[in-house]
Design an enzyme around this catalytic site. Structure first.
Site, mmCIF file in Angstrom:
data_model
loop_
_atom_site.group_PDB
_atom_site.id
_atom_site.type_symbol
_atom_site.label_atom_id
_atom_site.label_comp_id
_atom_site.label_asym_id
_atom_site.label_seq_id
_atom_site.Cartn_x
_atom_site.Cartn_y
_atom_site.Cartn_z
ATOM 1 N N THR A 64 0.846 -1.194 0.000
ATOM 2 C CA THR A 64 0.000 0.000 0.000
ATOM 3 C C THR A 64 0.880 1.242 0.000
ATOM 4 O OG1 THR A 64 -1.940 1.006 1.056
ATOM 5 C CG2 THR A 64 -0.269 0.125 2.528
ATOM 6 N N ASN A 65 0.256 2.415 0.026
ATOM 7 C CA ASN A 65 0.950 3.701 0.068
ATOM 8 C C ASN A 65 0.534 4.435 1.322
ATOM 9 O OD1 ASN A 65 2.212 3.499 -2.417
ATOM 10 N ND2 ASN A 65 0.752 4.786 -3.486
ATOM 11 N N HIS A 66 1.363 5.373 1.747
ATOM 12 C CA HIS A 66 0.953 6.285 2.804
ATOM 13 C C HIS A 66 -0.071 7.259 2.236
ATOM 14 C CE1 HIS A 66 3.252 5.607 6.336
ATOM 15 N NE2 HIS A 66 4.421 5.749 5.757
ATOM 16 N N VAL A 73 -2.371 6.150 -5.478
ATOM 17 C CA VAL A 73 -2.582 4.835 -6.102
ATOM 18 C C VAL A 73 -1.263 4.062 -6.085
ATOM 19 C CG1 VAL A 73 -3.338 3.661 -8.205
ATOM 20 C CG2 VAL A 73 -4.315 5.901 -7.615
#
Ligand code: CTP
Ligand code: CA
Length: 221
Positions: A33-35, A101
């Site tokens: 995932t991303n921050h 994203v």
């Protein structure tokens, strides 16, 4: 209450927003995932709704309350976000891509939890690129007014300008300064074909309202 009394600059407009991170599963218990807290995108959804717009918010996994009268669609992965956004894009007047994203996803999704084999061997993880949602919307013949967001770690203006041209969008908004994930304030740089302007450090809702006012000016006939 203050929100209710905001000028209805976007009355009659439909605004589509992506927000939050995406989550790309590796197996049933892990993922990439991303921050991203989603706060900026949710603040823009709220500000646009207060300004009289009909707002659709496509949100990745975040625990934020849905702003009043905003239509929210929850997704996990970039591909789900892409599938949710594309059919909606042409029935909206504005598309604002604030989502962080994930650029890549695991090439394969394991059906079962991947177990350690006890020898210290690590599994290899092949990645494939995710669809670029903003670029896909910007390439539609009947595209809405598209706004990109960017968080850069260095050479902000140069990267933001290049990104705006690469994605072929009229407006790109860059986060100024060090990454402020989860913070309630931010500062923004607006980059368009005329150059750049800054919205100084303020609460995200204040910035969101300023951005909405700016969008209303740009949409005005
Ligand atoms: N974006 C998107 N779909 C993707 C990647 C990015 O819609 N698969 C959108 C983001 O929501 C943002 C803009 O594109 O509005 C810029 O995202 P960013 O990650 O900064 O740009 P990338 O093109 O992915 O470039 P890089 O991460 O390499 O800087
Ligand atoms: Ca990216």
């Amino acid at each position: 209450l203050i929100g209710f009394f905001q000028p209805k600059r976007l009355r009659g407009r439909r605004v589509l927003i992506t927000a939050g991170p995406t989550f790309e599963a590796i197996d049933p218990v892990r993922g990439i995932t991303n921050h991203s807290s989603g706060k900026m995108g949710f603040a823009i959804a709220r500000a646009a709704q207060e300004a009289g717009a009909e707002v659709t918010l496509v949100a990745g996994p975040v625990h934020l309350p849905t702003p009043r009268h905003v239509h929210r669609i929850n997704v996990q992965s970039a591909r789900q976000m892409h599938a949710a956004v594309l059919p909606l894009a042409t029935v909206h007047d504005v598309f604002i891509a604030t989502a962080a994203v994930a650029d890549w996803r695991p090439a394969e999704l394991a059906d079962e939890k991947i177990k350690k084999d006890g020898t210290g061997q690590v599994p290899s993880l092949a990645l494939v690129e995710n669809p670029d949602i903003l670029a896909a919307v910007a390439a539609l013949p009947d595209r809405p007014y598209c706004v990109g967001f960017a968080a850069e770690s260095h050479d902000l203006l140069r990267h933001a300008t290049a990104k705006r041209l690469r994605k072929n969008v009229p407006l790109l908004v860059a986060n100024i300064g060090p990454a402020t994930f989860g913070q309630d304030t931010n500062a923004l740089m607006l980059v368009d074909d005329q150059g750049h302007t800054e919205l100084p450090q303020a609460h995200k809702l204040t910035l969101a309202r300023a951005l909405v006012a700016e969008l209303a000016r740009r949409l005005a006939p």
